[in-house]
Design an enzyme around this catalytic site. Structure first.
Site, PDB file in Angstrom:
ATOM      1  N   ASP A 236      10.908   2.961   7.404  1.00  0.00           N
ATOM      2  CA  ASP A 236       9.524   2.941   7.882  1.00  0.00           C
ATOM      3  C   ASP A 236       9.455   2.656   9.373  1.00  0.00           C
ATOM      4  OD1 ASP A 236      10.494   0.354   7.361  1.00  0.00           O
ATOM      5  OD2 ASP A 236       8.511  -0.438   6.873  1.00  0.00           O
TER       6      ASP A 236
ATOM      7  N   ARG B 159       0.831  -1.209   0.000  1.00  0.00           N
ATOM      8  CA  ARG B 159       0.000   0.000   0.000  1.00  0.00           C
ATOM      9  C   ARG B 159       0.861   1.252   0.000  1.00  0.00           C
ATOM     10  NH1 ARG B 159      -4.449   0.535   4.403  1.00  0.00           N
ATOM     11  NH2 ARG B 159      -2.630   0.354   5.760  1.00  0.00           N
TER      12      ARG B 159
END
Length: 267
Positions: A105, A11
């Site tokens: 991340d 995503r």
């Protein structure tokens, strides 16, 4: 206006931060696209109330995906800087032997969680359930001592379905004693994910002498939530604790916004 980009394996989550707006405004709600649908990113950019000045992002989906995202942003008049983990940022100290080996991340996610805390806080356990599951700890001293990576729930399910001759792509309920193959796989996956959380919660309690607060994120969390909360309740009761995970919708974007607001090192 600064665009915030979280490019994951499956995503693409986007938001924005406007340092010139009152109270440094954020997007009303983050937006998520399939990471292969960059046309959707372009359409989203066209809806923004102001022309963005620049973008800050993390990308774990590979160099080609990062270049494609950058090209889409440039077409909208916006250059992007990709975040890399730092030895120190926003008070968070990176305990990795090679700090830049830590996924950007994970780093941004921890920065986002830490930015929510008061100056004095308990240990923090940050669990993210995506394509991969990561479990990272932040001590009361704001040091990240290390963390875990394991396959996420969907990857575990796919590995059994596509890596074996006879196991299905399971769709079953979690049970203590499964009575069919779908239940057995679903229960095994939930047990593995929940067990990893409990392991790191116990490790944090032993290391710091107090129970960590738990923050969770990611699209895989609903699948394992019930089992994780059950095991945490049973484990916590043995120590007179009631660990209750707090779900965060977009801690990576929160971390990027915090770094952008403070002008902290990003690369």
């Amino acid at each position: 206006m600064i665009i915030l980009i979280d490019s994951g394996n499956s995503r693409l989550k986007v938001g924005w931060f406007d340092p010139d707006a009152p109270q440094a405004a954020r997007e009303p709600a983050p937006v998520a696209f399939d990471n292969l649908d960059l046309d959707a990113l372009g359409r989203w950019l066209a809806t923004l109330p102001r022309r963005p000045q620049r973008a800050l992002g993390v990308n774990v989906a590979g160099l080609a995906r990062g270049e494609a995202i950058a090209a889409t942003l440039r077409a909208g008049g916006c250059d992007i800087r990709w975040l890399r983990a730092q030895p120190l940022a926003m008070g968070l100290r990176n305990g990795y032997r090679n700090p830049d080996q830590l996924g950007a991340d994970r780093w941004a996610c921890m920065v986002g969680v830490l930015a929510r805390q008061p100056s004095v806080h308990p240990p923090l356990l940050v669990a993210s359930f995506g394509t991969a599951t990561t479990l990272d700890t932040i001590g009361p001293d704001n040091v990240f001592p290390g963390g875990l990576i394991l396959p996420g729930p969907a990857m575990m399910r796919g590995a059994l379905a596509y890596g074996t001759a006879h196991l299905p792509l399971a769709d079953g309920l979690v049970a203590d004693y499964p009575i069919d193959t779908h239940q057995a796989i679903a229960s095994g996956i939930a047990a593995a994910q929940a067990g990893a959380i409990v392991r790191q919660w116990l490790a944090g309690r032993q290391r710091y002498g107090q129970a960590p607060e738990i923050y969770v994120a990611g699209g895989g969390w609903p699948e394992v939530r019930q089992e994780a909360e059950r095991l945490l309740a049973v484990t916590g009761a043995a120590f007179g604790a009631t660990p209750q995970p707090t779900y965060l919708d977009s801690p990576v974007l929160d971390g990027l916004a915090a770094l952008a607001a403070q002008g902290a090192p990003t690369a």
